[in-house]
Write an enzyme that holds these catalytic residues in place. Structure first.
Site, PDB file in Angstrom:
ATOM      1  N   SER A 112       0.878  -1.240   0.034  1.00  0.00           N
ATOM      2  CA  SER A 112       0.191   0.095  -0.129  1.00  0.00           C
ATOM      3  C   SER A 112       0.773   1.470  -0.142  1.00  0.00           C
ATOM      4  CB  SER A 112      -0.798  -0.110   1.420  1.00  0.00           C
ATOM      5  OG  SER A 112      -1.371   1.465   1.457  1.00  0.00           O
ATOM      6  N   SER A 113       0.309   2.183  -0.458  1.00  0.00           N
ATOM      7  CA  SER A 113       1.145   3.656  -0.605  1.00  0.00           C
ATOM      8  C   SER A 113       1.404   4.055   0.975  1.00  0.00           C
ATOM      9  CB  SER A 113       0.271   4.681  -1.331  1.00  0.00           C
ATOM     10  OG  SER A 113      -0.930   5.020  -0.886  1.00  0.00           O
ATOM     11  N   CYS A 114       0.822   3.637   2.006  1.00  0.00           N
ATOM     12  CA  CYS A 114       0.968   4.176   3.278  1.00  0.00           C
ATOM     13  C   CYS A 114       2.334   3.683   3.723  1.00  0.00           C
ATOM     14  CB  CYS A 114      -0.188   3.808   4.193  1.00  0.00           C
ATOM     15  SG  CYS A 114      -0.248   2.241   4.578  1.00  0.00           S
ATOM     16  N   TYR A 141      -0.418  -0.864  10.413  1.00  0.00           N
ATOM     17  CA  TYR A 141      -0.384  -1.721   8.956  1.00  0.00           C
ATOM     18  C   TYR A 141       0.775  -1.166   7.987  1.00  0.00           C
ATOM     19  CZ  TYR A 141      -2.918  -2.216   4.546  1.00  0.00           C
ATOM     20  OH  TYR A 141      -3.201  -2.565   3.161  1.00  0.00           O
ATOM     21  N   LYS A 145       2.882  -4.180   5.989  1.00  0.00           N
ATOM     22  CA  LYS A 145       3.227  -4.335   4.586  1.00  0.00           C
ATOM     23  C   LYS A 145       4.605  -4.059   4.134  1.00  0.00           C
ATOM     24  CE  LYS A 145      -0.253  -4.988   2.762  1.00  0.00           C
ATOM     25  NZ  LYS A 145      -0.881  -6.279   2.478  1.00  0.00           N
ATOM     26  N   HIS A 184     -12.635   3.336   3.580  1.00  0.00           N
ATOM     27  CA  HIS A 184     -11.773   4.628   3.116  1.00  0.00           C
ATOM     28  C   HIS A 184     -12.836   5.659   2.840  1.00  0.00           C
ATOM     29  CE1 HIS A 184      -9.068   0.850   2.824  1.00  0.00           C
ATOM     30  NE2 HIS A 184      -8.211   2.083   3.169  1.00  0.00           N
TER      31      HIS A 184
END
Ligand code: GFB
Length: 314
Positions: A112-114, A141, A145, A184
């Site tokens: 994920s981009s986070c 999270y 990831k 989201h």
């Protein structure tokens, strides 16, 4: 190098009921893959090493698209860090270990981009990973990831496993989560404007200031990128998947309002967190490989709202 994907060989899609997994299965079916393996949580608990190993020994997938994970929006992430860390750590540890032990030819892991630092330069290049502190609202999270991404690299280094990883931006589309606490922003706004329409309300509450910017990729485009990378990408470095364009939350709210219920005006609840100010991905490398997204944001919102009306008795 290109991996010639054999459409008759078993390909396992983890998380097949979710937003991403269901889109990947749809795409594989469209492409004529005739041996798509899926498993419900009741059939195999991905947090249970022995259960996953037994399933891999029995089903022997040749390819794996690892889309399963415990996911959620900013409020869910900030409220349940233990669950987001532990479940996601276990889900990739079990699947990668069994994929290695049972000689899977190729595995694609989705992050994920986070995972990128909260305040890194924008747009975010893949090599900005681990160069600064993470966004607190989704640190758990993100850490999970990041270990998944790194695990793919370590399996490649130690065993020569062809495990690749990709980092999608914020996703939306059919089978999204429309629960207002755990979802989201995009599905949440669709549902909020829809409920305002039913109630003929004049306002819709938007969390935060509306100033953060987000990039949104339709999940069918993501599924297309997954097949593209499974066939064409064999490198150790992770690769971003996105549109290369972002939008302030306030403008997203206006856009969703125009599609769903223009009469309601957004009002902002400053007691809710903004999260990362911006997380626009640099997708130069993916574009150079020859992949581009297709779905425009407004079209995607319209089709997702239609899916919501057809499937979600809110
Ligand atoms: O999509 P979202 O929940 O997650 O929030 P993130 C994006 C922005 O939308 C935040 C605002 O600034 C929210 O404050 N927002 C406004 C809302 N109204 C709402 C609403 O009604 N619901 C929600 N959910 N947001 C997630 C990470 O961060 O990004 C996940 O927490 C994952 O781990 C995901 O990485 C891709 O984009 O901030």
């Amino acid at each position: 190098m290109q991996t010639v994907l054999d459409r008759n060989e078993p390909i396992y899609v983890s998380g097949h009921r979710g937003l991403v997994g269901s889109a990947v299965v749809r795409r594989l079916e469209q492409e004529g893959f005739g041996n798509i393996l899926t498993a419900t949580r009741e059939e195999v608990d991905l947090c249970d090493f022995r259960a996953v190993d037994h399933w891999f020994a029995e089903m022997r997938p040749k390819y794996v698209i690892h889309a399963a994970g415990k996911v959620g929006g900013i409020q869910a992430n900030a409220t349940f860090p233990v669950d987001f860390l532990f479940d996601n750590l276990m889900i990739h540890a079990t699947v990668l270990r069994s994929a290695h032990q049972h000689k899977v030819d190729k595995l694609l892991y989705l992050g994920s981009s986070c995972i990128y630092p909260r305040d890194c330069p924008q747009p975010i290049r893949e090599d900005y990973l681990l160069t600064g502190p993470l966004e607190p609202t989704n640190e758990a999270y993100s850490l999970a990831k990041i270990t998944g991404l790194k695990s793919c690299q370590f399996y490649r280094q130690q065993y020569g496993s062809n495990f690749i990883s990709a980092m999608p931006t914020n996703l939306y589309g059919p089978k999204d989560n429309f629960d207002l606490q755990g979802s989201h922003v995009l599905p949440a706004l669709i549902r909020k404007f829809h409920e305002a329409k039913l109630a003929e309300a004049s306002q819709v509450t938007i969390w935060g200031s509306g100033s953060p910017r987000r990039e949104f990729l339709h999940v069918d485009d993501l599924a297309d990128a997954c097949l593209f990378l499974l066939a064409k990408y064999d490198e150790e470095a992770t690769i971003n998947i996105g549109t290369g364009q972002d939008i302030p939350i306030a403008d997203l709210a206006k856009l969703v309002g125009e599609v769903v219920y223009p009469k309601a005006q957004p009002v902002y609840d400053a007691s809710k967190p903004d999260g990362t100010p911006r997380k626009l991905l640099d997708v130069t490398r993916l574009h150079k490989l020859g992949w581009q997204h297709k779905t425009k944001l407004r079209e995607g919102i319209e089709s997702t709202y239609q899916w919501f009306l057809d499937h979600y008795n809110a």
